[in-house]
Write a protein that holds these residues in place. Structure first.
Motif, PDB file in Angstrom:
ATOM      1  N   ALA A  50      -3.333  -2.321  -7.229  1.00  0.00           N
ATOM      2  CA  ALA A  50      -3.254  -1.515  -6.001  1.00  0.00           C
ATOM      3  C   ALA A  50      -4.599  -1.499  -5.278  1.00  0.00           C
ATOM      4  O   ALA A  50      -4.639  -1.572  -4.042  1.00  0.00           O
ATOM      5  CB  ALA A  50      -2.809  -0.093  -6.332  1.00  0.00           C
ATOM      6  N   THR A  51      -5.681  -1.452  -6.028  1.00  0.00           N
ATOM      7  CA  THR A  51      -7.017  -1.451  -5.418  1.00  0.00           C
ATOM      8  C   THR A  51      -7.280  -2.772  -4.709  1.00  0.00           C
ATOM      9  O   THR A  51      -7.796  -2.795  -3.585  1.00  0.00           O
ATOM     10  CB  THR A  51      -8.095  -1.183  -6.491  1.00  0.00           C
ATOM     11  OG1 THR A  51      -7.822   0.089  -7.094  1.00  0.00           O
ATOM     12  CG2 THR A  51      -9.480  -1.173  -5.894  1.00  0.00           C
ATOM     13  N   ARG A  52      -6.909  -3.878  -5.343  1.00  0.00           N
ATOM     14  CA  ARG A  52      -7.066  -5.194  -4.705  1.00  0.00           C
ATOM     15  C   ARG A  52      -6.216  -5.290  -3.437  1.00  0.00           C
ATOM     16  O   ARG A  52      -6.682  -5.772  -2.396  1.00  0.00           O
ATOM     17  CB  ARG A  52      -6.701  -6.316  -5.676  1.00  0.00           C
ATOM     18  CG  ARG A  52      -7.812  -6.680  -6.643  1.00  0.00           C
ATOM     19  CD  ARG A  52      -7.518  -7.979  -7.370  1.00  0.00           C
ATOM     20  NE  ARG A  52      -6.340  -7.925  -8.220  1.00  0.00           N
ATOM     21  CZ  ARG A  52      -6.307  -7.416  -9.443  1.00  0.00           C
ATOM     22  NH1 ARG A  52      -7.403  -6.909  -9.968  1.00  0.00           N
ATOM     23  NH2 ARG A  52      -5.197  -7.413 -10.147  1.00  0.00           N
ATOM     24  N   MET A  53      -4.982  -4.823  -3.525  1.00  0.00           N
ATOM     25  CA  MET A  53      -4.102  -4.866  -2.357  1.00  0.00           C
ATOM     26  C   MET A  53      -4.660  -3.987  -1.234  1.00  0.00           C
ATOM     27  O   MET A  53      -4.601  -4.364  -0.056  1.00  0.00           O
ATOM     28  CB  MET A  53      -2.694  -4.389  -2.734  1.00  0.00           C
ATOM     29  CG  MET A  53      -1.913  -5.389  -3.552  1.00  0.00           C
ATOM     30  SD  MET A  53      -0.315  -4.740  -4.141  1.00  0.00           S
ATOM     31  CE  MET A  53       0.493  -4.351  -2.596  1.00  0.00           C
ATOM     32  N   LEU A  54      -5.206  -2.841  -1.601  1.00  0.00           N
ATOM     33  CA  LEU A  54      -5.767  -1.933  -0.603  1.00  0.00           C
ATOM     34  C   LEU A  54      -6.968  -2.565   0.091  1.00  0.00           C
ATOM     35  O   LEU A  54      -7.098  -2.488   1.321  1.00  0.00           O
ATOM     36  CB  LEU A  54      -6.166  -0.613  -1.279  1.00  0.00           C
ATOM     37  CG  LEU A  54      -6.536   0.545  -0.382  1.00  0.00           C
ATOM     38  CD1 LEU A  54      -5.417   0.873   0.594  1.00  0.00           C
ATOM     39  CD2 LEU A  54      -6.859   1.772  -1.231  1.00  0.00           C
ATOM     40  N   GLU A  55      -7.827  -3.222  -0.681  1.00  0.00           N
ATOM     41  CA  GLU A  55      -8.974  -3.921  -0.085  1.00  0.00           C
ATOM     42  C   GLU A  55      -8.510  -5.017   0.872  1.00  0.00           C
ATOM     43  O   GLU A  55      -9.070  -5.187   1.960  1.00  0.00           O
ATOM     44  CB  GLU A  55      -9.859  -4.515  -1.188  1.00  0.00           C
ATOM     45  CG  GLU A  55     -10.635  -3.478  -1.969  1.00  0.00           C
ATOM     46  CD  GLU A  55     -11.342  -4.046  -3.190  1.00  0.00           C
ATOM     47  OE1 GLU A  55     -11.322  -5.280  -3.384  1.00  0.00           O
ATOM     48  OE2 GLU A  55     -11.905  -3.246  -3.962  1.00  0.00           O
ATOM     49  N   GLU A  56      -7.474  -5.738   0.473  1.00  0.00           N
ATOM     50  CA  GLU A  56      -6.935  -6.804   1.326  1.00  0.00           C
ATOM     51  C   GLU A  56      -6.339  -6.222   2.614  1.00  0.00           C
ATOM     52  O   GLU A  56      -6.568  -6.750   3.712  1.00  0.00           O
ATOM     53  CB  GLU A  56      -5.870  -7.587   0.563  1.00  0.00           C
ATOM     54  CG  GLU A  56      -5.336  -8.782   1.304  1.00  0.00           C
ATOM     55  CD  GLU A  56      -4.323  -9.560   0.477  1.00  0.00           C
ATOM     56  OE1 GLU A  56      -3.339 -10.018   1.083  1.00  0.00           O
ATOM     57  OE2 GLU A  56      -4.516  -9.703  -0.741  1.00  0.00           O
ATOM     58  N   LEU A  57      -5.588  -5.139   2.491  1.00  0.00           N
ATOM     59  CA  LEU A  57      -5.007  -4.507   3.676  1.00  0.00           C
ATOM     60  C   LEU A  57      -6.091  -3.978   4.615  1.00  0.00           C
ATOM     61  O   LEU A  57      -5.987  -4.130   5.839  1.00  0.00           O
ATOM     62  CB  LEU A  57      -4.070  -3.364   3.271  1.00  0.00           C
ATOM     63  CG  LEU A  57      -2.709  -3.754   2.707  1.00  0.00           C
ATOM     64  CD1 LEU A  57      -1.969  -2.531   2.196  1.00  0.00           C
ATOM     65  CD2 LEU A  57      -1.877  -4.474   3.761  1.00  0.00           C
TER      66      LEU A  57
END
Length: 159
Positions: A50-57
């Motif tokens: 989720a943290t990786r996805m949040l950074e990408e978003l």
């Protein structure tokens, strides 16, 4: 004399039964602690994803804001250069407005995804905190149970 032997046998049987029950409880607590550890590891993986996805978003959101700002500036410049009485909007003007609408919709969607993911991440962190608290309780219970098993005289002192 026979009554004393019978009482000794009963005490010994009760002692063995309590030891078996304590061993079973220690084993069950160990199993629960292992289950909790696996669940914590699973939640940690979800938090990392989720943290990786949040950074990408967030990166994508910033990337979308730059062209929006450029299109907005171009549109303002074009409007500033046109005389007020000219209400004619050419293809470039319409294209810039469409680009702004499209980018605004994209950034709104990204913003909503970011908020939803931030909320999910907070829930995961809260779940992990609850599991860690539960794990600490299991560790404390296991420590007490093992102490009682190792020092049987302590059982009678607490009773």
């Amino acid at each position: 004399h026979n009554l004393a032997n019978h009482a000794d046998r009963d005490c010994e049987a009760a002692h063995k039964a309590s030891e078996q029950a304590l061993k079973r409880k220690i084993h069950e607590t160990d199993q629960l602690a292992e289950d909790l550890s696996r669940e914590i590891a699973r939640i940690d993986d979800k938090i990392d994803n989720a943290t990786r996805m949040l950074e990408e978003l967030r990166h994508n959101y910033r990337a979308y804001n730059e062209p929006v700002a450029v299109a907005q500036t171009q549109l303002e410049w074009r409007q500033g250069l046109m005389p007020e009485q000219e209400a004619i909007q050419d293809q470039v003007h319409k294209g810039l407005k469409n680009q702004l609408r499209s980018h605004a919709a994209d950034t709104t969607a990204l913003s909503q995804k970011i908020r939803a993911l931030e909320h999910a991440l907070k829930k995961l962190e809260a779940s992990k905190a609850k599991l860690l608290k539960n794990m600490a309780a299991k560790d404390a219970a296991k420590t007490i149970d093992k102490a009682l098993f190792m020092y049987p005289h302590a059982r009678t002192a607490w009773a």
